[in-house]
Write an enzyme that holds these catalytic residues in place. Structure first.
Site, PDB file in Angstrom:
ATOM      1  N   CYS A 115      -6.586  19.722  23.553  1.00 14.39           N
ATOM      2  CA  CYS A 115      -6.707  21.201  23.321  1.00 14.39           C
ATOM      3  C   CYS A 115      -5.706  22.052  24.297  1.00 14.39           C
ATOM      4  O   CYS A 115      -5.663  23.056  23.752  1.00 14.39           O
ATOM      5  CB  CYS A 115      -8.219  21.728  24.069  1.00 14.39           C
ATOM      6  N   HIS A 262      -8.177  29.277  23.865  1.00 15.94           N
ATOM      7  CA  HIS A 262      -8.632  27.781  22.932  1.00 15.94           C
ATOM      8  C   HIS A 262      -9.731  27.871  22.275  1.00 15.94           C
ATOM      9  O   HIS A 262     -10.894  28.323  22.944  1.00 15.94           O
ATOM     10  CB  HIS A 262      -8.225  26.569  23.747  1.00 15.94           C
ATOM     11  N   ASN A 292     -13.295  23.820  16.211  1.00 16.40           N
ATOM     12  CA  ASN A 292     -12.307  23.854  17.176  1.00 16.40           C
ATOM     13  C   ASN A 292     -11.226  22.962  16.419  1.00 16.40           C
ATOM     14  O   ASN A 292     -11.526  21.594  16.069  1.00 16.40           O
ATOM     15  CB  ASN A 292     -12.923  23.095  18.248  1.00 16.40           C
TER      16      ASN A 292
END
Ligand code: ACO
Length: 335
Positions: A115, A262, A292
């Protein structure tokens, strides 16, 4: 003294929309649970036969970024490719992008920081430019999660969260003091490596063993996430690393025009928003549409925010990420 700036942005997501209701037909889950815990309404998944892969999506995003930077592939001196879901175990996506885009024998570097991959990749690009080594760096974050998720009830705690897509940025040398990428700040804490991980296949459990065992149950070939532990660490680290970036530039929260976190989970973004007392239009979220997308989430969000006119010349834009490793980082940009 050189500085670096983002001269072009692009993103691409597969056409195939998978809603929460679609997922509830594959596993024991429901729209209410997913939206309440994560904010996600739908995500994109590559559809078999649509021609997409991690590197193909990366190329699609990169072409848009290059065009917007008004550069050609010949202008690029380095490719930095961030992903946790490469098309091949090796080599990495960077060389595949290079081949598909017909680029010169420039270096291609892969970043494996999940991430935080895009923030790490931007930092690498920034360093190479500030030292004078390169003029234009193509940075890509791309993920094909859907190819590797456990789409049964066993995997529901993880599988509902992730989506596919790619984003790209061209980072370009500039000589304008006080503009562009002001600083980047990177961290990691390997003690928590297993809390958000995909263990297999790995070199201590290699393919011949896998074939011999023919495992059917409890296999570590799907991602594992200790969700609540990740959540607790994420909110602390996001705040720390944003503060670190602000302080390094003598800025404070009131100076932030746009925070692009993020897109881990809407609840994490909202927590960070409250901590920094930011209004809704100072934080960009699109996890509702895409889930995500790990290394792709910041460049997709940045590209969309820019397209929607939400980032203007002179704005202070903050990128911040936290994820598997654990790794985390921030970038402070004066647009
Ligand atoms: N649908 C329905 N029920 C579910 C689902 C699902 N998709 N997934 C889990 N459940 C159930 C569990 O089985 C559990 O049931 P039980 O109480 O009967 O045992 C119950 O829901 C609660 O499960 P928890 O895992 O405790 O749920 P939690 O409230 O922690 O929410 C979540 C899970 C959303 C993952 C949360 O922990 C979280 O937001 N964690 C942050 C991690 C994160 O966002 N990661 C994103 C990727 S990592 C990154 O980008 C940093």
């Amino acid at each position: 003294m050189y500085t670096s700036k983002i001269s072009g942005l692009g993103h691409y997501v597969p056409e195939n929309i998978v809603t929460n209701n679609d997922l509830s037909k594959m596993m024991d889950t429901n729209d209410e649970w997913i939206q309440e815990r994560t904010g996600i309404k739908e995500r994109r998944h590559i559809k078999k036969g649509d021609g997409n892969s991690t590197s193909v999506m990366g190329v699609k995003a990169a072409k848009i970024a290059l065009e917007r930077a008004e550069l050609t592939t010949d202008d690029i001196d380095l490719i930095v490719f961030a992903t946790l879901s490469p098309d091949m175990y090796f080599p990495g996506g960077g060389v595949q992008v290079q081949e598909m885009m017909g680029m010169r024998t420039i270096p291609a570097l892969d970043i494996r920081n999940q991430c935080s991959g895009f923030v790490y990749a931007i930092s690498v690009a920034d360093q190479f430019i500030k030292t004078g080594m390169y003029k234009n760096v193509l940075v890509i974050g791309s993920e094909n999660h859907s190819g590797g998720l456990d789409m049964t009830t066993r995997g529901r705690g993880v599988s509902v969260i992730f989506g596919d897509g790619a984003g790209a940025a061209v980072v370009t040398r500039s000589e304008e003091e006080g503009r562009g990428i002001l600083s980047t700040h990177l961290h990691s804490e390997g003690a928590h490596a297993k809390e958000l991980s995909l263990e297999g296949p790995n070199t201590s459990h290699w393919v011949p063993e896998i074939i011999a065992e023919n495992p059917t149950e409890n296999i570590p070939y799907y991602p594992y996430m200790n969700g609540q532990f990740v959540f607790k660490n994420a909110v602390v680290r996001f705040s720390e690393v944003i503060n670190e970036g602000l302080q390094a530039n003598n800025l404070s929260a009131v100076d932030i025009n746009m925070l692009i976190p993020h897109q881990a989970n809407l609840r994490i973004s909202q927590f960070v928003q409250r901590q920094f007392k930011l209004s809704d239009d100072q934080v960009f979220n699109n996890i509702q549409k895409y889930g995500n997308t790990t290394a792709a989430s910041i460049p997709i969000a940045l590209s969309e925010a820019w397209e929607q006119g939400k980032i203007k010349e002179g704005d202070v834009v903050v990128l911040a990420a936290f994820g598997s490793g654990f790794t985390w980082g921030s970038a402070i940009i004066k647009w």
